[in-house]
Scaffold this active site. Structure first.
Site, PDB file in Angstrom:
ATOM      1  N   TRP A 140       0.871  -1.255  -0.053  1.00  0.00           N
ATOM      2  CA  TRP A 140       0.108   0.331  -0.095  1.00  0.00           C
ATOM      3  C   TRP A 140       0.788   1.076  -0.465  1.00  0.00           C
ATOM      4  O   TRP A 140       0.386   2.205  -0.303  1.00  0.00           O
ATOM      5  CB  TRP A 140      -1.204  -0.020   1.270  1.00  0.00           C
ATOM      6  CG  TRP A 140      -0.077  -0.455   2.612  1.00  0.00           C
ATOM      7  CD1 TRP A 140      -0.642  -1.720   3.307  1.00  0.00           C
ATOM      8  CD2 TRP A 140       0.772   0.392   3.956  1.00  0.00           C
ATOM      9  NE1 TRP A 140       0.575  -1.825   4.477  1.00  0.00           N
ATOM     10  CE2 TRP A 140       0.667   0.217   4.156  1.00  0.00           C
ATOM     11  CE3 TRP A 140       1.134   1.865   3.002  1.00  0.00           C
ATOM     12  CZ2 TRP A 140       2.077   0.250   5.087  1.00  0.00           C
ATOM     13  CZ3 TRP A 140       2.042   2.436   4.291  1.00  0.00           C
ATOM     14  CH2 TRP A 140       2.476   1.289   5.432  1.00  0.00           C
ATOM     15  N   ASN A 141       1.725   1.157   0.175  1.00  0.00           N
ATOM     16  CA  ASN A 141       2.917   2.232   0.677  1.00  0.00           C
ATOM     17  C   ASN A 141       3.403   3.200  -0.979  1.00  0.00           C
ATOM     18  O   ASN A 141       3.679   4.822  -0.806  1.00  0.00           O
ATOM     19  CB  ASN A 141       4.166   2.029   1.093  1.00  0.00           C
ATOM     20  CG  ASN A 141       4.988   1.561   0.488  1.00  0.00           C
ATOM     21  OD1 ASN A 141       4.605   0.138  -0.404  1.00  0.00           O
ATOM     22  ND2 ASN A 141       6.311   1.278   0.970  1.00  0.00           N
ATOM     23  N   SER A 181       5.682  -7.258   3.540  1.00  0.00           N
ATOM     24  CA  SER A 181       6.712  -7.761   4.414  1.00  0.00           C
ATOM     25  C   SER A 181       7.460  -9.128   3.748  1.00  0.00           C
ATOM     26  O   SER A 181       6.949  -9.903   3.031  1.00  0.00           O
ATOM     27  CB  SER A 181       5.889  -7.527   5.881  1.00  0.00           C
ATOM     28  OG  SER A 181       4.587  -8.757   5.580  1.00  0.00           O
ATOM     29  N   LYS A 187      -3.396  -7.887  -7.482  1.00  0.00           N
ATOM     30  CA  LYS A 187      -3.785  -7.919  -6.621  1.00  0.00           C
ATOM     31  C   LYS A 187      -2.932  -6.378  -5.473  1.00  0.00           C
ATOM     32  O   LYS A 187      -1.907  -7.293  -4.864  1.00  0.00           O
ATOM     33  CB  LYS A 187      -4.116  -9.336  -5.584  1.00  0.00           C
ATOM     34  CG  LYS A 187      -5.250  -9.718  -4.607  1.00  0.00           C
ATOM     35  CD  LYS A 187      -4.957  -8.842  -3.230  1.00  0.00           C
ATOM     36  CE  LYS A 187      -4.378  -9.205  -2.491  1.00  0.00           C
ATOM     37  NZ  LYS A 187      -4.532  -8.249  -1.028  1.00  0.00           N
ATOM     38  N   PRO A 188      -3.794  -5.863  -6.219  1.00  0.00           N
ATOM     39  CA  PRO A 188      -3.052  -4.551  -4.610  1.00  0.00           C
ATOM     40  C   PRO A 188      -3.495  -4.452  -3.165  1.00  0.00           C
ATOM     41  O   PRO A 188      -4.737  -5.586  -2.789  1.00  0.00           O
ATOM     42  CB  PRO A 188      -4.419  -3.824  -5.670  1.00  0.00           C
ATOM     43  CG  PRO A 188      -5.571  -3.843  -6.272  1.00  0.00           C
ATOM     44  CD  PRO A 188      -5.040  -5.258  -6.336  1.00  0.00           C
ATOM     45  N   CYS A 232      10.171   1.860   1.222  1.00  0.00           N
ATOM     46  CA  CYS A 232      11.100   0.266   1.365  1.00  0.00           C
ATOM     47  C   CYS A 232      12.541   0.245   2.379  1.00  0.00           C
ATOM     48  O   CYS A 232      12.947   0.065   2.818  1.00  0.00           O
ATOM     49  CB  CYS A 232      10.130  -1.005   0.665  1.00  0.00           C
ATOM     50  SG  CYS A 232      11.222  -0.231  -1.125  1.00  0.00           S
ATOM     51  N   GLU A 256      10.268  -8.632  -3.174  1.00  0.00           N
ATOM     52  CA  GLU A 256      10.456  -7.731  -3.175  1.00  0.00           C
ATOM     53  C   GLU A 256       9.333  -7.056  -1.571  1.00  0.00           C
ATOM     54  O   GLU A 256       8.998  -6.718  -1.368  1.00  0.00           O
ATOM     55  CB  GLU A 256      10.176  -6.723  -4.227  1.00  0.00           C
ATOM     56  CG  GLU A 256      10.402  -6.701  -4.986  1.00  0.00           C
ATOM     57  CD  GLU A 256      12.621  -6.623  -5.050  1.00  0.00           C
ATOM     58  OE1 GLU A 256      12.876  -5.491  -4.675  1.00  0.00           O
ATOM     59  OE2 GLU A 256      12.980  -6.942  -6.759  1.00  0.00           O
ATOM     60  N   GLU A 293      12.319  -3.027  10.680  1.00  0.00           N
ATOM     61  CA  GLU A 293      11.929  -2.266   9.154  1.00  0.00           C
ATOM     62  C   GLU A 293      11.396  -1.153  10.951  1.00  0.00           C
ATOM     63  O   GLU A 293      10.286  -2.226  10.986  1.00  0.00           O
ATOM     64  CB  GLU A 293      11.579  -2.410   8.359  1.00  0.00           C
ATOM     65  CG  GLU A 293      10.973  -1.309   7.707  1.00  0.00           C
ATOM     66  CD  GLU A 293       9.811  -2.298   6.838  1.00  0.00           C
ATOM     67  OE1 GLU A 293       9.726  -3.152   6.736  1.00  0.00           O
ATOM     68  OE2 GLU A 293      10.230  -2.123   4.982  1.00  0.00           O
TER      69      GLU A 293
END
Ligand code: NAD
Length: 501
Positions: free
Chosen positions: A146-147, A223, A170-171, A278, A244, A372
C-alpha cells in the site's frame, strides 16, 4: 453444505476502504474469491496469446499509448493514491511520474533486451548456429503493498506486460482503487486486449487465491513474513516467485562529506511518505568528527516538518493503523534502553500521525536498529571510521538499499561497493529508484530477484536456447555409427587443447 456452527459468519462479499487521515469510508470493493480470481486468470491467459503474437513494435506502441493516457490522467491517479494512502498530493504526483518513467523504459527497451541473439559455438559445435531468446511466461500474478500503490506494483506490471505476458494484479486491501484505476486505464488505452491486465480485490485470502490460481510467476511486494507464506504456497506447484520485501537502509557519512547536503537528503529519505518507504533511511552512521554537526543539521531540518492532511503538510498519516504500535514500540524500547531522543520521542506518536523522531545511541540489538520501523524515525549514530560504518551497515538481516555521503565521488563509490545492498546511492538517497535502467531488489530478508531495468524484463521471461545444424559435423560424436576409435581420438584432441589453454 450449510454451516450450522453458531458463530459461523457469512463470507463477506465486499470491504470498505477508509481515509487513513480521517477514518471516513472511501469506497466499497468486492472481495474476490477463488472463482473470480480463476476467471481473471483464464481471461488473462486467452488475451496473452494475441499479445505475445504481436510484433514487438506494436506492443511497444500500445504500452506507450497507455503511458500517455496515464500522463493525461495523472491528476486522477495521484488523487486516488493520495486518498487511499493519505500522502500529500505532490508526493502522489511524483509517484505517478516515476511510474511513467519506468513504463516508458520498459516499453521502449523490451525488444532490444529480449529479442533473439546469436551466441558463439565451440570447437565441436562449429556446425551449429546457436541462439537464445527470452519468451514470455504467460500469466504473471502481482501482489502489491500500500505504501507506493502505483509505482511499486507497476515495477512488475509494466515490465511483465512489455515482456509479452498478461498480468493479474492483487493490490493491497488498503489501496484497491489505485490498482483498479491502473487496469481501467489500460483497457481504455488498449481496448483490443481486454483481460490482458486486470485487478482483483480483497485481502490475504484473495492474494492466496491468486497464488494458487496457476499463474506462471508470482511477483510479490510486501513484508518478509508474508513473503514466506506466499513462497510456501508457490513451492507446492513450483510456481516461480520474486520477492521485494522490506529494508533497514543505512546511510554512511564520511568526515569530508557535504553535511548540509547529507542532512537534507537524510531528512527527506527518512521522513518522506511518513517513513513508509521500503528503501527509506532508517539508520545513519557518521564518523565521530562530524556526528554532532550532522545531528544538529538533521534535527534542525526535521524539527520544522509537519505531518498532516492539508496542502501544507510535509507528510501524511500512517497509512496502516497497526504500524503506529510498531513505531511507538521501537522508539519507547530504544529510549528506555539508553538511546537519546534528539527530536521527539514516544510522545511523537499521536494517531494517525507521527511527528519526526531522531534518535542517537540506540543499542545495536534494539528493534529500532534491527527491525523495519516503517515510520518517521531515524537513528543517527557515531562510528570510529568508515570500516566500522560499513560493518555496522552490513550487520542487518535486511539488504535492500543504502547511501554514502562522501567528499570524493571515487571514494564514495568504493565504499558503496563494500555494502551488502541491492542498490546504493552516492551523495543522494534513493537515486537508483528513479533510473529505470537500474535493477531494483535486495537479498536476505529484503527478498530476492530484481524488478526494473533489463533484469526486470528478463525476470518475466523464460530463456529458450536453440541450435540449428548448418552442415554435417566434421567429427560426429552423437551417433552410434561413429566408430569408438574416432570418439577416442576426439576426446584425446579435446584434452590436449584444454591442457594448453
Ligand atoms: P504485507 O506483507 O502485509 O502485504 C503485502 C500484500 O500481500 C498485500 O496485498 C496483502 O493483501 C497480501 N497478502 C497478505 N497475506 C497474504 C497471503 N497469505 N497470501 C497472499 N497474499 C497475501 O505488506 P504491506 O504492509 O502491504 O507492505 C509493506 C511492506 O512492503 C514493507 O515491509 C515494505 O518495506 C515492503 N515494500 C517493499 C518494496 C520493495 O520494492 N522492496 C516496495 C514497497 C514496499
Amino acid at each position: 453444505m450449510t454451516d450450522t456452527t453458531p458463530d459461523a459468519a457469512p463470507r463477506a462479499t465486499t470491504f470498505t476502504t477508509r481515509s487513513p487521515a480521517t477514518g471516513e469510508p472511501l469506497a466499497e470493493h468486492p472481495v474476490d474469491g477463488p472463482e473470480e480470481v480463476a476467471r481473471a486468470v483464464a481471461r488473462a491467459r486467452r488475451a496473452q496469446e494475441g499479445w505475445a503474437a504481436l510484433p514487438a513494435a506494436r506492443r511497444r506502441e500500445r504500452l506507450l499509448r497507455w503511458k500517455r493516457l496515464l500522463a493525461r490522467e495523472l491528476g486522477t491517479v495521484a488523487r486516488t493514491v493520495a486518498e487511499e494512502t493519505g500522502k500529500p498530493a505532490g508526493d502522489a504526483g511524483l509517484e505517478v511520474v516515476l511510474t511513467l518513467e519506468h513504463l516508458g523504459w520498459a516499453a521502449r527497451n523490451a525488444d532490444r533486451v529480449l529479442r533473439r541473439r546469436r551466441v558463439r559455438t565451440g570447437l565441436f559445435t562449429v556446425h551449429q548456429r546457436a541462439s537464445l531468446v527470452h519468451r514470455p511466461l504467460g500469466v504473471v500474478g502481482v501482489i502489491g503493498p500500500w505504501n507506493y500503490p502505483c509505482y511499486t506494483p507497476m515495477g512488475s506490471v509494466g515490465y511483465a506486460l512489455a515482456a509479452g505476458n498478461a498480468v493479474v494484479l492483487k493490490p493491497s486491501e488498503l489501496t484497491p482503487a489505485t490498482g483498479l484505476l491502473l487496469a481501467a486505464l489500460f483497457d481504455e488505452a488498449v481496448p483490443a486486449h481486454a483481460g490482458l491486465f486486470t485487478a482483483v480485490t480483497g485481502a490475504a485470502a484473495t492474494g492466496e487465491a491468486l497464488v494458487r490460481s496457476g499463474v506462471d510467476k508470482l511477483a510479490f511486494t510486501g513484508s518478509p513474513g508474508t513473503a514466506r507464506k506466499v513462497m510456501a504456497v508457490c513451492a507446492e506447484t513450483l510456481t516461480p516467485f520474486l520477492a521485494e520485501c522490506g529494508g533497514k537502509d543505512a546511510v554512511i557519512v564520511t568526515a569530508d562529506a557535504d553535511l548540509d547536503a547529507a542532512a537534507d537528503a537524510i531528512v527527506w529519505g527518512a521522513f518522506g511518505n511518513a517513513g513508509q518507504t521500503c528503501a527509506g533511511v532508517e539508520r545513519v552512521y557518521a564518523v565521530r568528527e562530524v556526528h554532532e554537526a550532522l545531528c544538529e543539521r538533521v534535527v534542525r531540518r526535521a524539527g520544522v516538518l509537519r505531518p498532516g492532511a492539508g496542502g501544507d503538510a510535509h507528510y501524511g498519516p500512517m497509512t496502516l493503523p497497526g504500524q503506529l504500535e510498531t513505531v511507538e514500540r521501537h522508539v519507547t524500547e530504544a529510549v528506555s534502553s539508553g538511546a537519546r531522543a534528539l527530536l521527539g520521542g514516544p510522545e511523537s506518536v499521536r494517531a494517525p500521525y507521527v511527528a519526526p523522531v531522531v534518535l542517537t545511541g540506540a543499542p545495536a540489538d534494539s528493534a529500532a536498529m534491527t527491525e523495519e520501523t516503517f515510520g518517521p524515525v531515524v537513528a543517527v549514530d557515531a562510528v570510529a571510521d568508515v570500516d566500522e560504518a560499513v560493518a555496522r551497515a552490513n550487520d542487518s538481516r535486511y539488504a535492500l538499499g543504502a547511501a554514502v555521503f562522501c567528499g570524493s565521488r571515487r571514494t564514495g563509490a568504493a565504499i558503496a561497493a563494500r555494502l551488502h545492498a541491492g542498490a546504493v546511492s552516492v551523495n543522494s538517497v534513493l537515486g537508483f529508484a528513479a533510473v529505470p535502467a537500474l535493477p531494483f531488489g535486495g537479498s536476505r530478508d529484503s527478498g530476492f530477484g530484481r524488478i526494473h531495468g533489463a533484469e526486470g524484463l528478463r525476470a518475466f521471461t523464460a530463456v529458450q536456447s536453440t541450435t540449428v545444424q548448418r552442415f554435417a559435423p566434421p567429427i560426429a560424436l552423437t551417433s552410434f555409427e561413429v566408430p569408438a576409435a574416432a570418439r577416442e581420438r576426439a576426446v584425446r584432441l579435446a584434452r590436449s587443447l584444454h591442457l594448453r589453454h
